[in-house]
Motif scaffolding. Structure first.
Motif, mmCIF file in Angstrom:
data_model
loop_
_atom_site.group_PDB
_atom_site.id
_atom_site.type_symbol
_atom_site.label_atom_id
_atom_site.label_comp_id
_atom_site.label_asym_id
_atom_site.label_seq_id
_atom_site.Cartn_x
_atom_site.Cartn_y
_atom_site.Cartn_z
ATOM 1 N N ILE A 13 0.846 -1.198 0.000
ATOM 2 C CA ILE A 13 0.000 0.000 0.000
ATOM 3 C C ILE A 13 0.879 1.244 0.000
ATOM 4 O O ILE A 13 0.635 2.176 -0.764
ATOM 5 N N GLU A 14 1.904 1.266 0.841
ATOM 6 C CA GLU A 14 2.817 2.412 0.889
ATOM 7 C C GLU A 14 3.458 2.655 -0.471
ATOM 8 O O GLU A 14 3.617 3.793 -0.892
ATOM 9 N N ARG A 15 3.810 1.580 -1.156
ATOM 10 C CA ARG A 15 4.446 1.709 -2.471
ATOM 11 C C ARG A 15 3.536 2.424 -3.462
ATOM 12 O O ARG A 15 3.977 3.280 -4.221
ATOM 13 N N ARG A 27 1.032 14.039 -1.154
ATOM 14 C CA ARG A 27 0.391 15.272 -0.687
ATOM 15 C C ARG A 27 -0.070 15.995 -1.938
ATOM 16 O O ARG A 27 0.748 16.325 -2.800
ATOM 17 N N ASP A 28 -1.339 16.224 -2.088
ATOM 18 C CA ASP A 28 -1.923 16.854 -3.278
ATOM 19 C C ASP A 28 -1.391 16.211 -4.557
ATOM 20 O O ASP A 28 -0.741 16.862 -5.376
ATOM 21 N N PRO A 29 -1.672 14.900 -4.742
ATOM 22 C CA PRO A 29 -1.117 14.192 -5.895
ATOM 23 C C PRO A 29 -1.725 14.631 -7.228
ATOM 24 O O PRO A 29 -2.901 14.982 -7.307
ATOM 25 N N VAL A 30 -0.874 14.618 -8.236
ATOM 26 C CA VAL A 30 -1.306 14.874 -9.615
ATOM 27 C C VAL A 30 -0.852 13.673 -10.437
ATOM 28 O O VAL A 30 0.145 13.025 -10.117
ATOM 29 N N PHE A 71 -8.102 13.686 -6.845
ATOM 30 C CA PHE A 71 -8.774 13.646 -5.553
ATOM 31 C C PHE A 71 -8.980 12.230 -5.022
ATOM 32 O O PHE A 71 -8.957 12.012 -3.812
ATOM 33 N N SER A 72 -9.159 11.254 -5.885
ATOM 34 C CA SER A 72 -9.293 9.870 -5.418
ATOM 35 C C SER A 72 -8.007 9.415 -4.748
ATOM 36 O O SER A 72 -8.024 8.839 -3.658
ATOM 37 N N LEU A 73 -6.904 9.673 -5.396
ATOM 38 C CA LEU A 73 -5.604 9.300 -4.843
ATOM 39 C C LEU A 73 -5.303 10.106 -3.578
ATOM 40 O O LEU A 73 -4.752 9.580 -2.607
ATOM 41 N N ALA A 77 -4.550 8.478 0.079
ATOM 42 C CA ALA A 77 -3.303 8.801 0.773
ATOM 43 C C ALA A 77 -3.585 9.405 2.152
ATOM 44 O O ALA A 77 -2.931 9.050 3.140
ATOM 45 N N GLU A 78 -4.547 10.311 2.227
ATOM 46 C CA GLU A 78 -4.886 10.933 3.515
ATOM 47 C C GLU A 78 -5.460 9.906 4.486
ATOM 48 O O GLU A 78 -5.134 9.921 5.673
#
Length: 127
Positions: A13-15, A27-30, A71-73, A77-78
Motif C-alpha cells: 500500500i505504501e508503495r 500530498r496533493d497528488p497529480v 482527488f481519489s488518490l 493517501a490521507e
C-alpha cells in the motif's frame, strides 16, 4: 493474519501511495498522462530543476501545464496517513505496524463481499 503478511500488505500500500520524487505518502497528488503520479509540489520542483516537463519515471513529456489534483488518490493517501497516525504501535523490533481493530467486535476487520454476502474477492467493504 500473520504479522509478516500485514507488514507486506502495508509495504505494498505504501508503495502505491508514495511519491517517486520525495518517497513519502502523496500530498496533493497529480497524475500525468503516462499515469504516473507525484506530489504536486514535488513535480513542480523536479520540473524547475530539470528545466523540462518530463515524467520523472518514464521521461515522457507532459503536454499539460496545469495538472488537476487527483482527488481519489489524495483521499486514499490521507486515509492511509490518518490510519498510520491513529492506529500504529511500536513492535518489539522497532517497526511500525498498523493496528486496526473493529470497535464493535474487538477483532481485526475482514474483507466481505457485499454482493454475495460471503468472503470472496469482488466488491469489498470493511466490516
Amino acid at each position: 493474519m500473520p504479522c509478516t503478511k500485514k507488514v507486506l500488505e502495508r509495504a505494498l500500500i505504501e508503495r502505491y501511495l508514495s511519491c517517486h520524487v520525495c518517497s513519502e505518502t502523496f500530498r496533493d497528488p497529480v497524475s500525468l498522462s503516462c499515469n504516473h503520479s507525484f506530489c504536486s509540489s514535488c513535480l513542480e520542483k523536479f520540473w524547475e530543476q530539470t528545466g523540462n516537463k518530463n515524467c520523472p519515471i518514464c521521461k515522457r513529456r507532459s503536454s499539460k501545464d496545469d495538472l488537476p489534483i487527483n482527488f481519489s488518490l489524495k483521499e486514499l493517501a490521507e486515509s492511509f496517513t490518518e490510519r498510520q497516525k491513529s492506529g500504529s504501535s511500536e513492535t518489539e523490533t522497532g517497526e511500525k505496524q498498523l493496528m486496526v481493530v473493529c470497535s464493535k467486535h474487538q477483532e481485526d476487520p475482514k474483507l466481505f463481499c457485499e454482493d454475495e454476502q460471503r468472503m470472496k474477492i469482488r466488491k469489498f467493504t470493511t466490516i
